[in-house]
Design a protein around this motif. Sequence first.
Motif, PDB file in Angstrom:
ATOM      1  N   THR A 130      14.357  27.691 -12.288  1.00  0.00           N
ATOM      2  CA  THR A 130      13.478  28.673 -11.644  1.00  0.00           C
ATOM      3  C   THR A 130      12.049  28.519 -12.165  1.00  0.00           C
ATOM      4  O   THR A 130      11.085  28.606 -11.394  1.00  0.00           O
ATOM      5  CB  THR A 130      14.000  30.102 -11.878  1.00  0.00           C
ATOM      6  OG1 THR A 130      15.350  30.176 -11.410  1.00  0.00           O
ATOM      7  CG2 THR A 130      13.153  31.132 -11.149  1.00  0.00           C
ATOM      8  N   ALA A 173      10.558  25.573 -10.463  1.00  0.00           N
ATOM      9  CA  ALA A 173      10.244  25.924  -9.072  1.00  0.00           C
ATOM     10  C   ALA A 173       8.983  26.794  -9.017  1.00  0.00           C
ATOM     11  O   ALA A 173       8.159  26.653  -8.100  1.00  0.00           O
ATOM     12  CB  ALA A 173      11.426  26.645  -8.429  1.00  0.00           C
ATOM     13  N   MET A 185       5.502  26.044  -7.081  1.00  0.00           N
ATOM     14  CA  MET A 185       4.888  27.016  -6.180  1.00  0.00           C
ATOM     15  C   MET A 185       3.433  27.262  -6.583  1.00  0.00           C
ATOM     16  O   MET A 185       2.551  27.315  -5.728  1.00  0.00           O
ATOM     17  CB  MET A 185       5.693  28.328  -6.211  1.00  0.00           C
ATOM     18  CG  MET A 185       5.235  29.389  -5.218  1.00  0.00           C
ATOM     19  SD  MET A 185       3.858  30.437  -5.755  1.00  0.00           S
ATOM     20  CE  MET A 185       4.409  31.030  -7.329  1.00  0.00           C
ATOM     21  N   LEU A 227      11.730  36.283  -5.980  1.00  0.00           N
ATOM     22  CA  LEU A 227      12.722  35.418  -5.347  1.00  0.00           C
ATOM     23  C   LEU A 227      13.179  35.965  -4.008  1.00  0.00           C
ATOM     24  O   LEU A 227      13.433  37.164  -3.876  1.00  0.00           O
ATOM     25  CB  LEU A 227      13.940  35.273  -6.264  1.00  0.00           C
ATOM     26  CG  LEU A 227      13.658  34.721  -7.658  1.00  0.00           C
ATOM     27  CD1 LEU A 227      14.844  34.931  -8.566  1.00  0.00           C
ATOM     28  CD2 LEU A 227      13.302  33.250  -7.565  1.00  0.00           C
ATOM     29  N   GLU A 228      13.280  35.078  -3.036  1.00  0.00           N
ATOM     30  CA  GLU A 228      13.874  35.408  -1.746  1.00  0.00           C
ATOM     31  C   GLU A 228      14.872  34.325  -1.408  1.00  0.00           C
ATOM     32  O   GLU A 228      14.511  33.149  -1.357  1.00  0.00           O
ATOM     33  CB  GLU A 228      12.806  35.539  -0.656  1.00  0.00           C
ATOM     34  CG  GLU A 228      11.975  36.784  -0.807  1.00  0.00           C
ATOM     35  CD  GLU A 228      11.034  37.026   0.361  1.00  0.00           C
ATOM     36  OE1 GLU A 228      11.056  36.244   1.337  1.00  0.00           O
ATOM     37  OE2 GLU A 228      10.276  37.998   0.280  1.00  0.00           O
ATOM     38  N   GLN A 229      16.119  34.713  -1.218  1.00  0.00           N
ATOM     39  CA  GLN A 229      17.206  33.788  -0.914  1.00  0.00           C
ATOM     40  C   GLN A 229      17.241  32.631  -1.915  1.00  0.00           C
ATOM     41  O   GLN A 229      17.414  31.476  -1.544  1.00  0.00           O
ATOM     42  CB  GLN A 229      17.108  33.292   0.518  1.00  0.00           C
ATOM     43  CG  GLN A 229      17.205  34.417   1.523  1.00  0.00           C
ATOM     44  CD  GLN A 229      17.016  33.953   2.953  1.00  0.00           C
ATOM     45  OE1 GLN A 229      16.636  32.812   3.217  1.00  0.00           O
ATOM     46  NE2 GLN A 229      17.274  34.843   3.890  1.00  0.00           N
ATOM     47  N   GLN A 238      14.848  31.319  -3.554  1.00  0.00           N
ATOM     48  CA  GLN A 238      13.621  30.521  -3.600  1.00  0.00           C
ATOM     49  C   GLN A 238      12.497  31.322  -4.254  1.00  0.00           C
ATOM     50  O   GLN A 238      12.342  32.515  -3.987  1.00  0.00           O
ATOM     51  CB  GLN A 238      13.188  30.123  -2.186  1.00  0.00           C
ATOM     52  CG  GLN A 238      14.213  29.292  -1.439  1.00  0.00           C
ATOM     53  CD  GLN A 238      14.481  27.960  -2.108  1.00  0.00           C
ATOM     54  OE1 GLN A 238      13.561  27.228  -2.437  1.00  0.00           O
ATOM     55  NE2 GLN A 238      15.751  27.655  -2.342  1.00  0.00           N
ATOM     56  N   VAL A 294       9.037  32.642  -4.371  1.00  0.00           N
ATOM     57  CA  VAL A 294       7.966  32.876  -3.394  1.00  0.00           C
ATOM     58  C   VAL A 294       6.723  33.457  -4.062  1.00  0.00           C
ATOM     59  O   VAL A 294       5.677  33.596  -3.424  1.00  0.00           O
ATOM     60  CB  VAL A 294       8.433  33.782  -2.233  1.00  0.00           C
ATOM     61  CG1 VAL A 294       9.574  33.118  -1.465  1.00  0.00           C
ATOM     62  CG2 VAL A 294       8.832  35.165  -2.733  1.00  0.00           C
ATOM     63  N   ASP A 354       3.344  32.350  -2.574  1.00  0.00           N
ATOM     64  CA  ASP A 354       3.388  31.305  -1.562  1.00  0.00           C
ATOM     65  C   ASP A 354       2.700  31.796  -0.282  1.00  0.00           C
ATOM     66  O   ASP A 354       2.859  32.957   0.117  1.00  0.00           O
ATOM     67  CB  ASP A 354       4.852  30.941  -1.279  1.00  0.00           C
ATOM     68  CG  ASP A 354       4.976  29.902  -0.191  1.00  0.00           C
ATOM     69  OD1 ASP A 354       4.737  28.719  -0.477  1.00  0.00           O
ATOM     70  OD2 ASP A 354       5.288  30.290   0.960  1.00  0.00           O
TER      71      ASP A 354
END
Length: 153
Positions: free
Chosen positions: A18, A21, A25, A61-63, A65, A67, A93
Amino acid sequence: MTTRETPIQRLTADDLDTMRAMLAMFGHAFDDVDTYTAAQPGDDYLRKLLSGTQFIALAALEQGQVVGGLAAYELHKFEQARSELYIYDLAVDGKHRRRGIATALIEALRMIARERGAWVIYVQADPPDAPAMALYTKLGTREDVCHFDIAVR
Protein backbone atom coordinates in the motif's frame (compact mmCIF):
# COMPACT_ATOMS: atom_id res chain seq x y z
CA MET A 1 -11.98 7.39 9.60
CA THR A 2 -13.83 7.35 6.29
CA THR A 3 -15.25 9.80 3.80
CA ARG A 4 -18.69 8.93 2.47
CA GLU A 5 -17.26 5.82 0.85
CA THR A 6 -13.50 6.10 1.12
CA PRO A 7 -11.84 4.53 4.17
CA ILE A 8 -8.66 6.14 5.49
CA GLN A 9 -6.02 3.66 6.66
CA ARG A 10 -2.99 4.41 8.83
CA LEU A 11 -0.14 2.43 7.28
CA THR A 12 2.04 0.16 9.38
CA ALA A 13 5.16 -1.89 8.72
CA ASP A 14 2.88 -4.61 7.29
CA ASP A 15 1.53 -2.30 4.56
CA LEU A 16 4.50 -2.12 2.18
CA ASP A 17 2.44 -2.75 -0.96
CA THR A 18 0.00 0.00 0.00
CA MET A 19 2.89 2.37 0.78
CA ARG A 20 4.43 1.68 -2.64
CA ALA A 21 1.04 2.23 -4.31
CA MET A 22 0.75 5.53 -2.42
CA LEU A 23 4.20 6.57 -3.67
CA ALA A 24 3.14 5.80 -7.24
CA MET A 25 -0.09 7.79 -6.76
CA PHE A 26 1.95 10.77 -5.43
CA GLY A 27 4.19 10.56 -8.51
CA HIS A 28 1.21 10.73 -10.87
CA ALA A 29 -0.66 13.38 -8.87
CA PHE A 30 2.41 15.64 -8.69
CA ASP A 31 3.48 14.85 -12.30
CA ASP A 32 6.82 13.69 -10.87
CA VAL A 33 6.75 9.91 -11.29
CA ASP A 34 10.54 9.56 -11.36
CA THR A 35 11.03 11.11 -7.91
CA TYR A 36 8.44 8.84 -6.29
CA THR A 37 9.12 5.55 -8.11
CA ALA A 38 12.59 5.37 -9.67
CA ALA A 39 14.62 4.93 -6.47
CA GLN A 40 12.15 3.79 -3.83
CA PRO A 41 13.75 2.58 -0.62
CA GLY A 42 13.97 -1.13 0.13
CA ASP A 43 11.51 -3.07 2.26
CA ASP A 44 13.65 -2.89 5.42
CA TYR A 45 13.87 0.91 5.18
CA LEU A 46 10.11 1.28 4.66
CA ARG A 47 9.30 -1.15 7.49
CA LYS A 48 11.52 0.85 9.85
CA LEU A 49 9.97 4.14 8.71
CA LEU A 50 6.40 2.85 9.06
CA SER A 51 7.02 1.22 12.44
CA GLY A 52 8.57 4.35 13.96
CA THR A 53 6.67 7.06 15.78
CA GLN A 54 7.81 10.14 13.87
CA PHE A 55 6.48 9.25 10.40
CA ILE A 56 2.75 8.97 9.69
CA ALA A 57 1.36 7.61 6.41
CA LEU A 58 -2.37 7.67 5.70
CA ALA A 59 -3.95 6.16 2.60
CA ALA A 60 -7.44 6.70 1.21
CA LEU A 61 -8.60 3.43 -0.34
CA GLU A 62 -11.38 2.56 -2.75
CA GLN A 63 -11.83 -1.07 -3.76
CA GLY A 64 -8.30 -1.79 -2.53
CA GLN A 65 -6.76 0.99 -4.64
CA VAL A 66 -4.94 4.02 -3.21
CA VAL A 67 -6.82 7.11 -4.36
CA GLY A 68 -5.30 9.57 -1.89
CA GLY A 69 -2.45 9.79 0.56
CA LEU A 70 -0.85 11.88 3.24
CA ALA A 71 2.69 11.68 4.61
CA ALA A 72 3.48 13.60 7.80
CA TYR A 73 6.21 13.89 10.39
CA GLU A 74 5.92 14.56 14.10
CA LEU A 75 8.48 17.10 15.25
CA HIS A 76 9.26 17.18 18.95
CA LYS A 77 9.93 20.73 20.04
CA PHE A 78 12.80 21.86 22.23
CA GLU A 79 11.44 25.13 23.64
CA GLN A 80 8.41 23.45 25.23
CA ALA A 81 7.36 19.87 25.91
CA ARG A 82 5.09 19.61 22.90
CA SER A 83 5.12 18.50 19.29
CA GLU A 84 3.73 19.60 15.96
CA LEU A 85 2.86 17.60 12.87
CA TYR A 86 4.13 18.62 9.45
CA ILE A 87 2.24 17.47 6.37
CA TYR A 88 5.04 16.68 3.96
CA ASP A 89 2.92 15.37 1.07
CA LEU A 90 -0.81 15.25 0.45
CA ALA A 91 -2.40 14.24 -2.84
CA VAL A 92 -5.57 12.77 -4.29
CA ASP A 93 -5.67 10.96 -7.62
CA GLY A 94 -7.07 13.25 -10.32
CA LYS A 95 -10.13 11.07 -10.96
CA HIS A 96 -11.12 11.19 -7.29
CA ARG A 97 -10.75 14.88 -6.46
CA ARG A 98 -13.46 17.23 -5.16
CA ARG A 99 -15.05 14.50 -3.03
CA GLY A 100 -13.65 15.39 0.40
CA ILE A 101 -10.81 12.86 0.41
CA ALA A 102 -8.06 15.41 1.15
CA THR A 103 -10.14 16.89 3.96
CA ALA A 104 -10.78 13.40 5.36
CA LEU A 105 -7.03 12.67 5.31
CA ILE A 106 -6.35 15.87 7.25
CA GLU A 107 -9.16 15.07 9.70
CA ALA A 108 -7.61 11.64 10.30
CA LEU A 109 -4.27 13.34 10.97
CA ARG A 110 -6.03 15.74 13.39
CA MET A 111 -7.23 12.74 15.39
CA ILE A 112 -3.69 11.38 15.57
CA ALA A 113 -2.39 14.83 16.56
CA ARG A 114 -4.92 15.04 19.39
CA GLU A 115 -4.02 11.52 20.59
CA ARG A 116 -0.36 12.53 20.69
CA GLY A 117 -1.00 15.87 22.35
CA ALA A 118 0.43 17.85 19.43
CA TRP A 119 -0.40 21.52 19.48
CA VAL A 120 -0.59 22.21 15.73
CA ILE A 121 -0.47 20.68 12.25
CA TYR A 122 1.25 22.72 9.58
CA VAL A 123 1.71 22.45 5.84
CA GLN A 124 3.21 24.56 3.11
CA ALA A 125 1.64 25.21 -0.28
CA ASP A 126 2.78 27.04 -3.37
CA PRO A 127 0.47 29.96 -4.29
CA PRO A 128 0.13 28.82 -7.93
CA ASP A 129 -1.51 25.60 -6.61
CA ALA A 130 -4.98 27.11 -6.23
CA PRO A 131 -6.77 23.92 -5.06
CA ALA A 132 -4.22 23.37 -2.27
CA MET A 133 -4.36 27.02 -1.26
CA ALA A 134 -8.18 26.86 -1.09
CA LEU A 135 -8.16 23.64 0.95
CA TYR A 136 -5.64 24.88 3.50
CA THR A 137 -7.29 28.32 3.73
CA LYS A 138 -10.57 26.56 4.54
CA LEU A 139 -8.94 24.47 7.28
CA GLY A 140 -6.29 26.71 8.81
CA THR A 141 -4.70 30.09 9.29
CA ARG A 142 -2.34 31.35 6.60
CA GLU A 143 1.17 32.51 7.46
CA ASP A 144 3.33 33.98 4.72
CA VAL A 145 6.90 32.72 5.05
CA CYS A 146 9.86 32.14 2.78
CA HIS A 147 11.22 28.65 2.23
CA PHE A 148 14.94 28.15 1.57
CA ASP A 149 16.69 24.97 0.42
CA ILE A 150 20.26 24.82 1.73
CA ALA A 151 22.43 22.42 -0.24
CA VAL A 152 24.28 19.78 1.75
CA ARG A 153 27.08 19.44 -0.80
